[in-house]
Write an enzyme that holds these catalytic residues in place. Structure first.
Site, short mmCIF file in Angstrom:
data_model
loop_
_atom_site.label_atom_id
_atom_site.label_comp_id
_atom_site.label_asym_id
_atom_site.label_seq_id
_atom_site.Cartn_x
_atom_site.Cartn_y
_atom_site.Cartn_z
N THR A 70 0.90 -1.22 -0.02
CA THR A 70 -0.01 -0.02 0.25
C THR A 70 0.85 1.27 -0.01
O THR A 70 1.94 1.08 0.31
CB THR A 70 -1.00 0.25 1.31
OG1 THR A 70 -0.10 0.09 2.32
CG2 THR A 70 -1.80 -1.22 1.28
N TRP A 120 -21.09 17.05 8.54
CA TRP A 120 -19.83 16.65 7.53
C TRP A 120 -19.89 17.33 6.36
O TRP A 120 -20.90 17.42 5.47
CB TRP A 120 -19.83 15.15 7.14
CG TRP A 120 -19.81 14.21 8.21
CD1 TRP A 120 -20.52 13.31 8.97
CD2 TRP A 120 -18.30 14.04 8.84
NE1 TRP A 120 -20.04 12.94 9.89
CE2 TRP A 120 -18.53 13.00 10.25
CE3 TRP A 120 -17.11 14.36 8.82
CZ2 TRP A 120 -17.59 12.72 10.82
CZ3 TRP A 120 -15.97 14.03 9.70
CH2 TRP A 120 -16.21 13.19 10.92
N GLU A 153 -5.30 -3.39 -1.60
CA GLU A 153 -5.86 -4.57 -0.96
C GLU A 153 -7.09 -5.55 -1.70
O GLU A 153 -7.46 -6.55 -1.23
CB GLU A 153 -6.70 -4.01 0.48
CG GLU A 153 -5.53 -3.61 1.49
CD GLU A 153 -5.34 -1.98 1.19
OE1 GLU A 153 -5.55 -1.57 0.27
OE2 GLU A 153 -4.99 -1.50 2.26
N LYS A 165 -15.35 18.34 9.26
CA LYS A 165 -16.42 18.19 10.01
C LYS A 165 -16.57 19.82 10.60
O LYS A 165 -15.76 20.26 11.55
CB LYS A 165 -16.07 17.44 11.35
CG LYS A 165 -17.24 17.13 12.05
CD LYS A 165 -17.30 15.73 12.85
CE LYS A 165 -18.83 15.40 13.21
NZ LYS A 165 -18.92 14.20 14.07
#
Ligand code: ADP
Length: 553
Positions: free
Chosen positions: A182, A450, A335, A445
């Protein structure tokens, strides 16, 4: 009762054998460092790949040993994709855009035994060679320069091996074939290990008609680096179907890609949005009167372009569609092999308006077969697929990793029942279209609500004066966080904050969602896989304060 079916393992070797037998005359084109094109047939590819596997066995490669690659996209890298597993090894693609120390650390963590490297990348190798000792450094003379005496010459290795007397290493379908780390933008890089089985299943699913839709007559241009989640798996699909491949080598500048498209017009291409943004801007600029590039390029009309790895702005989809190029958006991760969702025109959308089709194409898409997908609320329950309720996407399936190499199961990354926690926040609508709001760490936020940075930046990028834009959160005493927009204007443009706010209000944003500050910058920093690197922007603008006005005003 037992099944009566044969128990034949899923295997990459089958794809290689098939390509050698069925597609011997089809072509693989690689662009060399001097920009000339080198042509190989699949027949030659087959023999060279088996020769590589045979040579690796002679060098003492044992089952499960890792062989790293540090290479651009070209035919020899494709030989590693199949030759290393054929010998029983695990191909580990190193990301050449990482810092040398990080590459060295990753090679050590993976325990790589051998390295296959392009000659043009030897200066990079010398910067991390002290961090990990490879038993053999095998140099592919990509530029044609002489191979240093203390290293092994890839071509000599192949020339001395006998592809006819080679035996595939015995294997099970769950044996490892490839490994990718990753990127580490969200912590220490971690190794993901793919198997024969996961790779074959992923290849079959991704090749379906509504996704890559691979056809024998296709010409595929993989711009996605072969070290970025295995170029999203397309090399495996291309060998499976014997489709013509055009590898761009190290020449990924928009001018170079456009030149290559004139020489070898692709019917399918793959890459992250930033590549296609600069490509279309370069192309459009070339159409202007007086441009030195006027008339130099045509876009390959009818090409399908698989774009993913980051949100794809609707403006980009519209810009390419004007030229007859349709962008298919995909979402996934290292992944997940990586294809998890793809946005495609479902039957229900047959009569949809153009605006509706663009809106859908700008979403991450529908889960592909074999991928189970759920959206979890903060409280841990499943969110309904109503197009509104958001939560973390979690996925499960036979080509999704169940753990990381050499790391105890990480509770941050896996739910208690084993599903992968992606760290992406999204909603899903009744047709199964996933809409990514943000990565968890990129959400803003404000006053308990949000704000989606992805929505804001896509709307800003729809403004005609904008080349690219990224929106980040900056700390705010009263609202906890507020959005800051980093904007790169197209040359000669001078739009200001008031104009952008008016534009966003027209795009139905509420006043409290508007960025409190616009920073005009030269370029959005890129990660090692070419995506916007918001962490760098957060660092750069860590100290700025947003104007002390009420965001709800
Ligand atoms: P990194 O981005 O860290 O280099 P990956 O290539 O594995 O590593 O990226 C996976 C991540 O990229 C996903 O978790 C998601 O945040 C982002 N991503 C991938 N495709 C899309 C997409 N179509 N829309 C929005 N985000 C995407």
């Amino acid at each position: 009762m037992d099944s009566t079916m044969m128990n034949v393992p899923l295997s990459l070797n089958h794809l290689l054998e098939r390509a050698g037998r069925l597609f011997a005359d089809n072509e693989i084109v690689s662009r060399l460092p001097d920009k000339t094109l080198r042509l190989h047939s699949f027949g030659a590819y087959y023999r060279r790949t088996r020769a590589l596997a045979s040579a690796l066995q002679r060098l003492g490669l044992k089952k499960g040993d890792r062989v790293a690659t540090l290479c651009w996209n070209h035919h020899a890298h494709l030989e590693c994709y199949f030759g290393i597993p054929a010998a029983g090894g695990v191909m580990h693609t190193l990301n050449l855009r990482l810092a040398p120390d990080e590459i060295g650390w990753i090679a050590g963590n993976a325990g790589d035994r051998f390295l296959v490297i392009d000659d043009v990348l030897l200066p990079l190798y010398r910067q991390f060679a002290h961090l990990h000792r490879f038993e053999k450094v095998i140099v592919f003379a990509f530029s044609g320069a002489p191979v240093p005496a203390e290293m092994t010459d890839y071509e000599a290795l192949l020339a001395n091996a006998d592809p006819d007397n080679f035996e595939y290493a015995p294997h099970h379908e769950d044996d490892p074939v490839a490994m990718c780390y990753t990127s580490g933008t969200t912590g220490r890089p971690k190794g993901v290990v793919y198997s024969h089985r996961s790779t074959i299943l992923h290849t079959l699913v991704a090749s379906l008609g509504d996704f890559w839709g691979l056809r024998g007559t296709d010409v595929v241009l993989p711009v996605t680096p072969m070290f970025h989640a295995n170029s999203w798996g397309i090399p495996y699909g291309a060998v499976m179907m014997g489709v013509k491949l055009v590898f761009p080598g190290q020449h990924l500048h928009p001018d170079d890609l456009l030149d290559l498209m004139q020489l070898e017009p692709p019917t399918l291409s793959l890459g992250v949005p930033t590549i296609w943004m600069s490509l279309i801007q370069t192309f459009d600029a070339a159409q202007a009167e007086g441009s030195p590039n006027k008339g130099r390029w045509k876009l390959p009309a009818g090409m399908r372009s698989l774009v993913g790895g980051a949100a794809v702005p609707e403006a980009l989809i519209r810009a390419f569609d004007k030229h007859g190029i349709w962008i298919l958006q995909g979402w996934g991760m290292t992944e997940t092999s990586p294809v998890c969702t793809i946005s495609y025109p479902r039957a229900e959308l047959r009569d949809a308006s153009a605006d509706e089709r663009y809106r859908r194409a700008a979403m991450a898409g529908v889960p592909v077969p074999l991928v189970d997908l759920r959206v979890r609320s903060d409280e841990g329950g499943d969110q309904p697929w109503d197009g509104e309720s958001v939560g973390e996407i979690q996925v499960r399936g036979p080509f999704i990793t169940g753990r990381y190499h050499d790391v105890p199961v990480d509770v941050e990354k896996f739910a208690p029942d084993g599903w992968l926690r992606t760290g992406d926040v999204a909603s899903v609508d009744s047709l199964g279209f996933v809409k990514i709001t943000d990565r968890t760490k990129d959400l803003i936020k404000s006053g308990g609500e949000w704000i989606s940075s992805v929505d804001l930046e896509n709307a800003i990028m729809a403004h005609p004066s904008v080349a690219e834009a990224a929106v980040i959160a900056v700390p705010d005493e009263k609202w906890s966080e507020r959005p800051l927009a980093c904007v790169v204007l197209k040359p000669g443009q001078s739009t200001d904050a008031a104009e952008f706010n008016a534009h966003l209000l027209r795009h139905s944003f509420a006043r409290w969602q508007l960025p409190d500050r616009y920073e005009f910058i030269d370029a959005v920093p890129r990660t090692s896989t070419g995506k916007f690197w918001k962490m760098k922007l957060r660092e750069r603008f860590a100290g700025v304060s947003v104007p002390a006005r009420s965001p709800t005003a």
